[in-house]
Design a protein around this motif. Structure first.
Motif, PDB file in Angstrom:
ATOM      1  N   SER A  78       0.843  -1.191   0.000  1.00 16.79           N
ATOM      2  CA  SER A  78       0.000   0.000   0.000  1.00 16.79           C
ATOM      3  C   SER A  78       0.877   1.239   0.000  1.00 16.79           C
ATOM      4  O   SER A  78       2.012   1.218   0.484  1.00 16.79           O
ATOM      5  N   LEU A  79       0.342   2.285  -0.555  1.00 13.59           N
ATOM      6  CA  LEU A  79       1.021   3.574  -0.577  1.00 13.59           C
ATOM      7  C   LEU A  79       0.116   4.562   0.127  1.00 13.59           C
ATOM      8  O   LEU A  79      -0.844   5.072  -0.446  1.00 13.59           O
ATOM      9  N   GLY A  80       0.404   4.797   1.394  1.00 13.49           N
ATOM     10  CA  GLY A  80      -0.488   5.617   2.197  1.00 13.49           C
ATOM     11  C   GLY A  80      -1.794   4.880   2.423  1.00 13.49           C
ATOM     12  O   GLY A  80      -1.822   3.750   2.894  1.00 13.49           O
ATOM     13  N   SER A  81      -2.895   5.530   2.056  1.00 20.06           N
ATOM     14  CA  SER A  81      -4.219   4.920   2.236  1.00 20.06           C
ATOM     15  C   SER A  81      -4.664   4.140   1.006  1.00 20.06           C
ATOM     16  O   SER A  81      -5.749   3.555   0.995  1.00 20.06           O
ATOM     17  N   VAL A  82      -3.830   4.130  -0.014  1.00 19.56           N
ATOM     18  CA  VAL A  82      -4.188   3.440  -1.250  1.00 19.56           C
ATOM     19  C   VAL A  82      -3.461   2.107  -1.313  1.00 19.56           C
ATOM     20  O   VAL A  82      -2.225   2.055  -1.334  1.00 19.56           O
ATOM     21  N   ALA A 104      -2.680  -1.753  -3.063  1.00 19.85           N
ATOM     22  CA  ALA A 104      -2.571  -2.327  -4.407  1.00 19.85           C
ATOM     23  C   ALA A 104      -3.879  -2.990  -4.819  1.00 19.85           C
ATOM     24  O   ALA A 104      -4.303  -2.899  -5.982  1.00 19.85           O
ATOM     25  N   VAL A 105      -4.545  -3.630  -3.852  1.00 23.31           N
ATOM     26  CA  VAL A 105      -5.813  -4.301  -4.151  1.00 23.31           C
ATOM     27  C   VAL A 105      -6.854  -3.304  -4.643  1.00 23.31           C
ATOM     28  O   VAL A 105      -7.588  -3.567  -5.612  1.00 23.31           O
ATOM     29  N   SER A 106      -6.927  -2.144  -4.004  1.00 22.23           N
ATOM     30  CA  SER A 106      -7.908  -1.138  -4.418  1.00 22.23           C
ATOM     31  C   SER A 106      -7.624  -0.631  -5.828  1.00 22.23           C
ATOM     32  O   SER A 106      -8.548  -0.345  -6.591  1.00 22.23           O
ATOM     33  N   VAL A 107      -6.350  -0.527  -6.177  1.00 22.78           N
ATOM     34  CA  VAL A 107      -5.990  -0.111  -7.540  1.00 22.78           C
ATOM     35  C   VAL A 107      -6.414  -1.176  -8.540  1.00 22.78           C
ATOM     36  O   VAL A 107      -6.996  -0.867  -9.597  1.00 22.78           O
ATOM     37  N   TYR A 108      -6.142  -2.448  -8.221  1.00 22.53           N
ATOM     38  CA  TYR A 108      -6.550  -3.539  -9.102  1.00 22.53           C
ATOM     39  C   TYR A 108      -8.070  -3.538  -9.281  1.00 22.53           C
ATOM     40  O   TYR A 108      -8.585  -3.692 -10.401  1.00 22.53           O
ATOM     41  N   GLU A 109      -8.793  -3.365  -8.182  1.00 23.46           N
ATOM     42  CA  GLU A 109     -10.248  -3.393  -8.248  1.00 23.46           C
ATOM     43  C   GLU A 109     -10.794  -2.229  -9.070  1.00 23.46           C
ATOM     44  O   GLU A 109     -11.775  -2.377  -9.803  1.00 23.46           O
ATOM     45  N   PHE A 110     -10.152  -1.064  -8.971  1.00 21.48           N
ATOM     46  CA  PHE A 110     -10.586   0.101  -9.736  1.00 21.48           C
ATOM     47  C   PHE A 110     -10.428  -0.157 -11.239  1.00 21.48           C
ATOM     48  O   PHE A 110     -11.351   0.083 -12.024  1.00 21.48           O
TER      49      PHE A 110
END
Length: 427
Positions: free
Chosen positions: A31-35, A37-43
């Protein structure tokens, strides 16, 4: 740079799939801060799924209208046309029945007595779905049929009432072929323009498929590790078994008892077409090979192959319909939904219509499965897990589609009085 000079799309998707597995496994906790990797993939994955959903309404409406308009033309609806249409509906229905039977027997969406939704990282709530389908029985069938006739087609489309849209499109297509030729030609050109535009958009969307596959697979692996592989392998093997049964048992039975020909001889005659279908995963690309094989190796006259096969390459999708039905049932099982006979009947009916309506579209099964999931209220997020083995299954179901077309051409020719000594069974 010309994309045609690069790798074929299926190789890009395969590479993206492997990269997604690796990236998901090693970045599960990144993760980078509150973001994360999973959230990026899901987006990214959701963007791709939204793009697929965007295609559904105009694509299904224009393609079904055009298909029915072609069948409704009085020049085509002769004896041969009626026999062809009846055989296509019969074999597609048989394929769906085979798929439904096997998916209910194997239950690939159930692992150790529990729904596989958690293993597949299916997280969206199905509470409303359970309320919507709970207690449905045979008494619900009239209600389903009533809802298929919309009071307002625009409102039905906005509400994703797919059965209503399919019904209206079919009626529109039929009567488009019955009005004055000058007016019909204008409508046909407009509808064809919409369809071809949607095809172009679909091609454009599918250029981003490798990125969507990468993100969707990475998200699943990041959240579940490799635990999702079990139910997906079971599902894929179930699909393979169903496709083989339909290709090697159901269709040969039609050949032998309806056509009075040798299934082995027909199979041997169309081997070049089947190998082409398997390697290209395209019914349209296989069409010339299928026509040549039937005419020169099976002795089927051109007047049959030139009508039956082009029509079949568009509307006769045995393998696609079988897969759509099994995929929707697998996802429902993974969510833990106990589908009644009525709901399964609805899935079968929509699988029948969508296999006809969007068969010529690249990755048509994804669009069609999205239609089925929407119709029964299941979250479309589950499409992502189907992409893992989709290329291999696509090759197999295309082979089934092409063999189904060949069987129809042979049987229609026999029913029209042709002897076909090259494929007649020994007495």
């Amino acid at each position: 740079m010309n994309n045609e000079a690069g790798l074929a799309l299926h190789w890009k998707i395969l590479i993206a799939l492997c990269a997604g597995v690796i990236a998901g496994y090693f970045t599960a906790d990144l993760s980078l801060g509150s973001v994360s990797a999973v959230s990026v993939y899901e987006f990214i994955g959701q963007l791709f799924l939204n793009a697929l959903k965007m295609l559904i309404i105009p694509l299904i409406a224009s393609s079904i209208a055009l298909g029915v308009a072609g069948l409704g033309n009085t020049d085509s609806l002769g004896t041969m046309g009626l026999k062809t249409g009846a055989f296509y509906i019969l074999t597609i229905s048989a394929a769906i029945f085979v798929g439904l039977l096997i998916v209910n027997l194997v239950q690939p969406g159930i692992v150790d007595g529990q729904p596989a939704g958690d293993l597949l990282a299916l997280t969206q709530s199905t509470e409303n779905v359970e309320e919507r389908i709970a207690g449905r029985g045979l008494a619900e069938i009239p209600k389903i049929l009533l809802n298929a006739v919309p009071q307002n087609i625009v409102a039905a489309a906005a509400a994703n009432e797919m059965l209503a849209l399919i019904f209206f499109s079919a009626v529109f297509g039929y009567f488009m072929s019955q009005i004055d030729h000058e007016l019909a030609d204008t409508l046909y050109r407009v509808t064809s323009g919409v369809f071809e535009t949607m095809i172009a958009i679909t091609h454009w969307v599918m250029r981003f498929a490798p990125y969507g596959v990468f993100a969707l697979v990475a998200a699943v692996v990041a959240k579940t590790g490799f635990s999702a592989a079990g139910p997906l392998v079971t599902f894929s093997l179930s699909v393979v078994a169903a496709l083989l049964f339909h290709t090697l048992v159901t269709l040969p039975l039609f050949l032998r008892f309806v056509g009075g020909v040798s299934p082995i001889r027909v199979f041997n005659a169309v081997v070049p077409a089947l190998l082409t279908a398997f390697s290209t995963a395209s019914s349209s690309a296989t069409l010339p090979v299928n026509m040549d094989s039937l005419e020169h190796r099976a002795g089927v006259p051109n007047k049959y192959t030139s009508f039956v096969l082009p029509l079949g390459a568009t509307v006769n999708m045995n393998g696609t319909a079988l897969y759509e039905c099994m995929a929707a049932m697998f996802i429902a099982q993974a969510y833990g939904l106990d589908l009644t006979f009525t709901t399964q009947f609805l899935i079968c009916a929509i699988a029948l219509m969508t296999s006809i309506g969007v068969a010529a579209v690249p990755s048509a099964s994804l669009v069609a499965i999205a239609i089925i999931l929407t119709a029964i209220g299941l979250p479309i997020e589950a499409l992502g897990v189907l992409l893992v083995f989709d290329r291999i299954l696509d090759m197999l179901r295309t082979t089934t589609n092409v063999f189904g077309d060949a069987c129809c051409a042979v049987i229609v020719a026999r029913l029209q009085g042709e002897e076909l000594p090259a494929v007649r069974r020994s007495t």
